[in-house]
Write a protein that holds these residues in place. Structure first.
Motif, short mmCIF file in Angstrom:
data_model
loop_
_atom_site.label_atom_id
_atom_site.label_comp_id
_atom_site.label_asym_id
_atom_site.label_seq_id
_atom_site.Cartn_x
_atom_site.Cartn_y
_atom_site.Cartn_z
N LEU A 24 1.01 -1.24 -0.18
CA LEU A 24 -0.27 0.35 -0.38
C LEU A 24 1.06 1.42 -0.32
N LEU A 25 1.80 1.23 0.46
CA LEU A 25 3.08 1.84 0.30
C LEU A 25 3.63 2.80 -0.82
N LEU A 26 3.81 1.69 -1.20
CA LEU A 26 4.27 1.35 -2.24
C LEU A 26 3.59 2.33 -3.61
N MET A 27 2.12 2.09 -3.42
CA MET A 27 0.99 2.72 -4.19
C MET A 27 1.09 4.00 -4.15
N ASP A 28 2.42 4.79 -3.31
CA ASP A 28 1.61 6.68 -3.09
C ASP A 28 2.97 6.65 -4.06
N TRP A 29 2.95 6.98 -5.33
CA TRP A 29 3.29 8.08 -5.96
C TRP A 29 3.35 9.34 -6.33
N PRO A 30 4.61 10.25 -6.43
CA PRO A 30 5.62 9.45 -6.77
C PRO A 30 6.70 9.01 -5.05
N ARG A 32 8.15 9.12 -1.89
CA ARG A 32 9.15 10.02 -0.91
C ARG A 32 9.98 9.04 -0.84
N THR A 33 11.36 9.78 0.19
CA THR A 33 12.31 9.53 1.03
C THR A 33 11.72 8.86 2.35
N LEU A 34 10.33 9.77 3.18
CA LEU A 34 9.88 9.31 3.66
C LEU A 34 9.08 7.81 3.61
N THR A 35 8.78 7.49 2.77
CA THR A 35 7.36 6.01 1.88
C THR A 35 8.70 4.86 1.92
N THR A 36 9.98 5.53 1.12
CA THR A 36 10.97 3.99 0.93
C THR A 36 11.43 3.96 2.39
#
Length: 80
Positions: A24-30, A32-36
């Motif tokens: 679900l976090l990888l669906m967030d586009w673009p 961001r550093t915090l997401t990765t």
């Protein structure tokens, strides 16, 4: 035997939920550093749950080396 089966069942549930959160976090586009970093921490949690399971072969340093490296680096990911 029953406690080992319960342990495997709970580990499988935790691994499934952590992978679902990572997906679900990888669906967030673009990205961001915090997401990765959150995805990396989730992957480290999955690696830890797999590597600390009962009857996991700790002596062989072959195919499980990436898992061990990933979960030992999780404090660094947390502080980043």
């Amino acid at each position: 035997m029953a406690s080992t089966a319960l342990d495997f069942g709970l580990r499988a549930a935790v691994i499934g939920l952590a992978l679902l959160v990572c997906a679900l976090l990888l669906m967030d586009w673009p990205f961001r550093t915090l997401t990765t970093l959150r995805v990396a921490l989730g992957a480290a949690a999955v690696a830890y749950a797999i590597s600390t399971a009962p009857y996991f072969p700790l002596g062989s340093f072959g195919w499980n080396a990436p898992l061990v490296i990933l979960f030992t680096g999780s404090p660094v990911i947390f502080w980043l």
